[in-house]
Design a protein around this motif. Structure first.
Motif, mmCIF file in Angstrom:
data_model
loop_
_atom_site.group_PDB
_atom_site.id
_atom_site.type_symbol
_atom_site.label_atom_id
_atom_site.label_comp_id
_atom_site.label_asym_id
_atom_site.label_seq_id
_atom_site.Cartn_x
_atom_site.Cartn_y
_atom_site.Cartn_z
ATOM 1 N N ILE A 55 0.187 19.892 -3.961
ATOM 2 C CA ILE A 55 1.278 20.435 -3.848
ATOM 3 C C ILE A 55 1.589 20.623 -5.060
ATOM 4 N N LEU A 56 0.890 20.085 -6.106
ATOM 5 C CA LEU A 56 1.329 20.449 -7.330
ATOM 6 C C LEU A 56 0.574 22.049 -7.460
ATOM 7 N N THR A 57 -0.459 21.914 -7.779
ATOM 8 C CA THR A 57 -1.433 23.442 -7.911
ATOM 9 C C THR A 57 -0.750 24.384 -7.013
ATOM 10 N N GLY A 58 -0.109 24.070 -5.264
ATOM 11 C CA GLY A 58 -0.170 24.661 -4.984
ATOM 12 C C GLY A 58 1.116 25.834 -5.384
ATOM 13 N N ARG A 59 2.003 25.154 -5.927
ATOM 14 C CA ARG A 59 3.078 25.514 -6.649
ATOM 15 C C ARG A 59 2.740 25.991 -8.241
ATOM 16 N N ILE A 60 2.088 25.400 -8.537
ATOM 17 C CA ILE A 60 1.875 26.204 -9.666
ATOM 18 C C ILE A 60 0.830 27.563 -9.320
ATOM 19 N N ALA A 61 -0.308 28.176 -8.246
ATOM 20 C CA ALA A 61 -0.583 29.103 -7.832
ATOM 21 C C ALA A 61 0.420 30.278 -6.828
ATOM 22 N N LYS A 62 1.499 29.751 -6.609
ATOM 23 C CA LYS A 62 2.659 30.127 -6.369
ATOM 24 C C LYS A 62 3.330 31.431 -7.235
ATOM 25 N N LYS A 63 3.670 30.565 -8.525
ATOM 26 C CA LYS A 63 4.170 30.838 -9.908
ATOM 27 C C LYS A 63 3.032 32.734 -10.016
ATOM 28 N N SER A 64 1.927 32.830 -9.962
ATOM 29 C CA SER A 64 1.117 33.290 -9.976
ATOM 30 C C SER A 64 0.714 34.348 -9.429
ATOM 31 N N GLY A 65 1.835 34.360 -7.838
ATOM 32 C CA GLY A 65 2.187 35.595 -7.192
ATOM 33 C C GLY A 65 1.023 35.527 -6.049
ATOM 34 N N VAL A 66 0.348 33.904 -6.027
ATOM 35 C CA VAL A 66 -0.956 33.837 -4.694
ATOM 36 C C VAL A 66 -0.310 33.404 -3.720
ATOM 37 N N SER A 67 -0.677 32.666 -2.668
ATOM 38 C CA SER A 67 -0.570 32.036 -1.517
ATOM 39 C C SER A 67 -0.494 30.680 -2.265
ATOM 40 N N PHE A 68 0.779 30.005 -1.397
ATOM 41 C CA PHE A 68 1.131 28.165 -2.179
ATOM 42 C C PHE A 68 -0.049 27.528 -1.237
ATOM 43 N N TYR A 69 -1.003 27.772 -0.114
ATOM 44 C CA TYR A 69 -2.322 27.399 0.219
ATOM 45 C C TYR A 69 -3.361 27.275 -0.052
ATOM 46 N N LEU A 70 -3.948 28.547 -0.519
ATOM 47 C CA LEU A 70 -5.073 28.537 -1.370
ATOM 48 C C LEU A 70 -5.493 27.575 -2.314
ATOM 49 N N PRO A 71 -4.499 26.792 -3.186
ATOM 50 C CA PRO A 71 -5.277 25.770 -4.216
ATOM 51 C C PRO A 71 -5.831 24.699 -3.320
ATOM 52 N N GLY A 72 -4.855 24.313 -1.797
ATOM 53 C CA GLY A 72 -5.065 23.152 -0.744
ATOM 54 C C GLY A 72 -6.531 24.301 -0.482
ATOM 55 N N PHE A 73 -6.515 25.397 0.273
ATOM 56 C CA PHE A 73 -7.434 25.669 1.249
ATOM 57 C C PHE A 73 -8.931 25.441 0.011
ATOM 58 N N ILE A 74 -8.951 25.883 -1.034
ATOM 59 C CA ILE A 74 -10.151 25.567 -1.941
ATOM 60 C C ILE A 74 -10.259 24.269 -1.397
ATOM 61 N N LEU A 75 -9.973 23.765 -1.969
ATOM 62 C CA LEU A 75 -10.034 22.611 -2.732
ATOM 63 C C LEU A 75 -10.206 20.958 -1.624
ATOM 64 N N LEU A 76 -9.884 21.343 0.161
ATOM 65 C CA LEU A 76 -10.034 20.866 1.375
ATOM 66 C C LEU A 76 -11.431 21.329 1.874
ATOM 67 N N THR A 77 -12.190 22.555 1.177
ATOM 68 C CA THR A 77 -13.228 23.248 1.647
ATOM 69 C C THR A 77 -14.376 22.902 0.981
ATOM 70 N N MET A 78 -13.696 22.300 -0.300
ATOM 71 C CA MET A 78 -15.085 21.750 -1.367
ATOM 72 C C MET A 78 -15.646 19.696 -1.186
ATOM 73 N N PRO A 79 -16.782 20.026 -0.550
ATOM 74 C CA PRO A 79 -17.204 19.233 -0.297
ATOM 75 C C PRO A 79 -16.889 16.937 -1.067
ATOM 76 N N GLU A 80 -16.533 17.329 -2.229
ATOM 77 C CA GLU A 80 -16.697 16.413 -2.829
ATOM 78 C C GLU A 80 -15.121 15.956 -2.874
ATOM 79 N N PHE A 81 -13.739 17.130 -2.787
ATOM 80 C CA PHE A 81 -12.304 16.904 -2.675
ATOM 81 C C PHE A 81 -12.276 16.114 -1.087
#
Length: 476
Positions: free
Chosen positions: A103-129
């Motif tokens: 949620i925190l990183t999504g809010r930061i990303a949204k302020k830069s003009g990309v989707s709120f869900y992009l950080p969550g998608f990247i993180l949740l598709t990384m095996p370690e995270f």
């Protein structure tokens, strides 16, 4: 209409993140605690909750556990108090911490003009995270604190004056000291110092925008009391934890002082292979983009900040043989932010999205395969189902449970701490004579070592690839 929506990357990200979070929650609630690390930390939290001893962690009743500070154990123990003793309660804190990061990183990303869900998608598709979003571990709490420190530092340095982020930095530092000790200083201060060195004016900002004295006091108030009381109640703790766990563990291959297991001994530089494997596929894309933009990396203060954050941890652990793949967890965040930074101009978005879903898909297929075929009892690295089948905490709660040579932590947890250990045949003789009925647990591969005189007194009642449980023959 629906087909049109799936042509939109933002919609795909939104749907994927929701599904991945729900799937991870399902795993959190239904997969038994696995031996040995996860079950060990869950058992330590269970003992804390049961004994009401919130200062000294115990690996068994009356046996202090000096290897880690208490933050993640406190969270699991509190969760037990609310939700009862089960795997979901033990894992829920780490699930919530990573959800907060999304949620925190999504809010930061949204302020830069990309989707709120992009950080969550990247993180949740990384095996370690994905693995650490709902697992009993000290690394999730450490990763959360490191992320909070780094982002609050960035926020403070880029604000006009002192803001609340300046205090968040020191709060995160104090919590980090309770999550995994001084390691949080080692993994954050060097990259922050190097980043300031890139522009000497940043040192001026550092002293003008941070309330350093008050901040250090805040960190100390959060962390020091526990260290003080832990040493007072178990003298020797500080020497073992500070010197042993933070120096000898990493620089002495095969360190003999480990009280709780055998130290790992992997090849030097193994941390980089862990990074390549457990941050797939995003680290590969990030490395390619960094090489392509190598001339301008240190001219961009955000990219340089993330690059130093990303590479410091693997550089630090390069000379250590005693490491685990979990050590790369904190750098999944800068990898994600670098990917977010380049996302608008990245041309192969659909390919990256499809490839990144491979690992979650494999986990999903494995999960369905195990539970749908009814083979989970045989192949899961846990004693949960074997003990449940024996009704070890209900109908047979009065029957003693003995493990041969050493206990499995899952056995301790799922028997509510009633498991005991037998180390010699004399001890086995004694319990067979003095009890009408016992359960005898042994590693399946060691069953052949049981002498015939004992096999004649025991009946195999439960078994899987890892553990076999015998019940003694009823005496007349």
């Amino acid at each position: 209409m629906l087909a049109d929506k799936f042509k939109n990357n933002s919609y795909i990200l939104y749907i994927s993140v929701i599904i991945l979070i729900l799937f991870r929650l399902l795993l959190t609630a239904t997969v038994p605690l696995l031996d040995k690390t996860e079950a060990r930390y869950a058992e330590i939290a269970r003992i804390m909750w049961e004994t009401n001893q919130w200062v000294v962690l115990q690996i068994d009743y009356g046996v202090p556990f000096w290897a880690k500070p208490p933050l993640s154990t406190w969270m699991s123990a509190v969760s037990f108090a609310v939700f009862g003793i089960n795997e979901f309660a033990s894992r829920l804190p780490s699930f919530i911490l990573n959800l907060l990061l999304i949620i925190l990183t999504g809010r930061i990303a949204k302020k830069s003009g990309v989707s709120f869900y992009l950080p969550g998608f990247i993180l949740l598709t990384m095996p370690e995270f994905l693995i650490h979003t709902g697992v009993v571990s000290t690394d999730t709490a450490l990763g959360f604190c490191i992320t909070l420190m780094m982002l609050s530092f960035w926020k403070t340095m880029n604000s006009a004056g002192k803001t609340f982020w300046n205090y968040i930095f020191f709060v995160a530092l104090g919590l980090g000291l309770l999550a995994k000790g001084p390691l949080i200083i080692v993994l954050t201060f060097p990259p922050l110092f190097l980043w300031c060195c890139l522009d000497k004016n940043r040192f001026k900002d550092l002293f003008s925008k941070f309330s350093i004295v008050l901040g250090i006091l805040i960190s100390a108030i959060i962390a020091i009391p526990w260290y003080y009381f832990a040493e007072q109640q178990t003298p020797g703790f500080l020497d073992y934890f500070i010197v042993g766990e933070h120096y000898k563990r990493f620089v002495e291959s095969g360190w003999k002082g480990d009280l709780y297991g055998n130290p790992k001994s992997v090849p030097l530089g193994m941390i980089w292979l862990f990074l390549i494997a457990f941050a797939f596929p995003w680290i590969q894309i990030v490395l390619f983009k960094l090489w392509k933009n190598r001339q301008t990396i240190f001219k961009n203060k955000w990219v340089s900040f993330l690059v130093l954050w990303l590479f410091w941890t693997p550089i630090f652990f390069t000379i250590s043989r005693n490491i685990l793949h979990t050590y790369i967890l904190p750098v999944t965040i800068p990898i994600m932010f670098l990917m977010v930074y380049w996302w608008p101009e990245y041309k192969n978005k659909k390919v990256a999205i499809r490839i990144s879903l491979i690992f979650p898909l494999i986990v999903f297929i494995a999960y369905i395969g195990l539970f749908a075929t009814g083979k989970v009892d045989n192949y899961i690295n846990s004693d949960k189902y074997l003990l449940e089948n024996l009704k070890i905490t209900t109908a047979n709660k009065e029957t003693p449970l003995y493990y041969w040579e050493s206990k499995n932590y899952s056995g301790q947890f799922y028997s509510n701490g009633k498991a005991q250990t037998l180390k010699t045949f004399n001890e086995l003789d004694s319990v067979l004579i003095s009890n009408k009925k016992i359960f005898f647990v042994i590693s399946t591969k060691k069953v052949v070592d049981i002498p015939k005189k004992y096999k004649d007194q025991l009946i195999l009642t439960q078994s899987n690839y890892k553990t076999s449980i015998f019940v003694s023959k009823q005496k007349p």
